[in-house]
Design an enzyme around this catalytic site. Structure first.
Site, mmCIF file in Angstrom:
data_model
loop_
_atom_site.group_PDB
_atom_site.id
_atom_site.type_symbol
_atom_site.label_atom_id
_atom_site.label_comp_id
_atom_site.label_asym_id
_atom_site.label_seq_id
_atom_site.Cartn_x
_atom_site.Cartn_y
_atom_site.Cartn_z
ATOM 1 N N SER A 165 118.204 -1.171 86.579
ATOM 2 C CA SER A 165 117.915 -0.352 86.186
ATOM 3 C C SER A 165 117.949 0.490 84.911
ATOM 4 O O SER A 165 117.425 1.000 84.549
ATOM 5 C CB SER A 165 117.138 0.126 86.624
ATOM 6 O OG SER A 165 117.445 1.273 87.529
ATOM 7 N N LYS A 167 117.959 7.407 88.967
ATOM 8 C CA LYS A 167 117.215 6.825 87.702
ATOM 9 C C LYS A 167 117.406 8.379 86.401
ATOM 10 O O LYS A 167 117.805 9.273 87.259
ATOM 11 C CB LYS A 167 115.699 7.130 87.825
ATOM 12 C CG LYS A 167 115.428 5.961 88.873
ATOM 13 C CD LYS A 167 115.484 4.411 88.401
ATOM 14 C CE LYS A 167 114.480 3.922 89.500
ATOM 15 N NZ LYS A 167 115.330 2.313 88.888
#
Length: 173
Positions: A40, A81
């Site tokens: 990701s 993230k």
């Protein structure tokens, strides 16, 4: 000779205990080691990269910082993230772009063109953050979670250094 050996063992054990305690305190309060669990964050980070993060500056969070945090829907899971939305902002994801309070955000770190499947408006509550992966088409992030925002208290560390693999060591995260 026997007395010297006992003295040596005693010093060795004491030094080992002191070293162990110092290392434990250092990694409990100052640093954190974590592994990137998925794709990701590509191309910035790859699955399996090992990062060193700092714990002591979790209160000084800025847009675009890469953070390790407890996932809001599953607090036992650690996610990594990028901070996109700050407390109190309105984030708009539209047409492959992201806006914060009407201002288009940087996207030079984003892998590929973002699809529009998660277009929407997100109002970040005070004390919380909106997080997205750099590989936006393959990132399970704030856009898709039931609880969309990460509490400041759930932040575990700022990612500061990619430590492994050695051929890709960098502190430019």
């Amino acid at each position: 000779m026997r007395l010297e050996m006992k003295s040596f063992i005693k010093r060795f054990v004491c030094n080992f205990i002191v070293f162990y305690v110092v290392i434990m305190i250092t990694f409990k309060m100052i640093f954190m080691i974590c592994m990137v669990p998925s794709v990701s964050m590509e191309n910035t980070l790859k699955a399996g990269d090992i990062l060193i993060g700092t714990r002591f500056d979790r209160k000084n969070i800025k847009r675009y910082d890469i953070m390790a945090f407890e996932m809001p829907d599953h607090p036992s899971q650690l996610y990594i993230k990028r901070v996109i939305g700050l407390p109190g902002e309105t984030i708009v994801v539209r047409g492959g772009s992201v806006y914060a309070d009407g201002k288009k955000l940087r996207s030079d770190f984003v892998k590929g063109t973002m699809n529009t499947s998660a277009d929407g408006v997100y109002r970040v509550p005070e004390g919380h953050y909106f997080m997205m992966g750099d590989n936006r088409n393959n990132s399970y992030d704030s856009r898709f979670w039931k609880n969309k925002y990460v509490s400041a208290n759930a932040m575990r560390c700022h990612a500061r250094l990619r430590f492994l693999p050695f051929k890709r060591i960098t502190n430019h995260l």
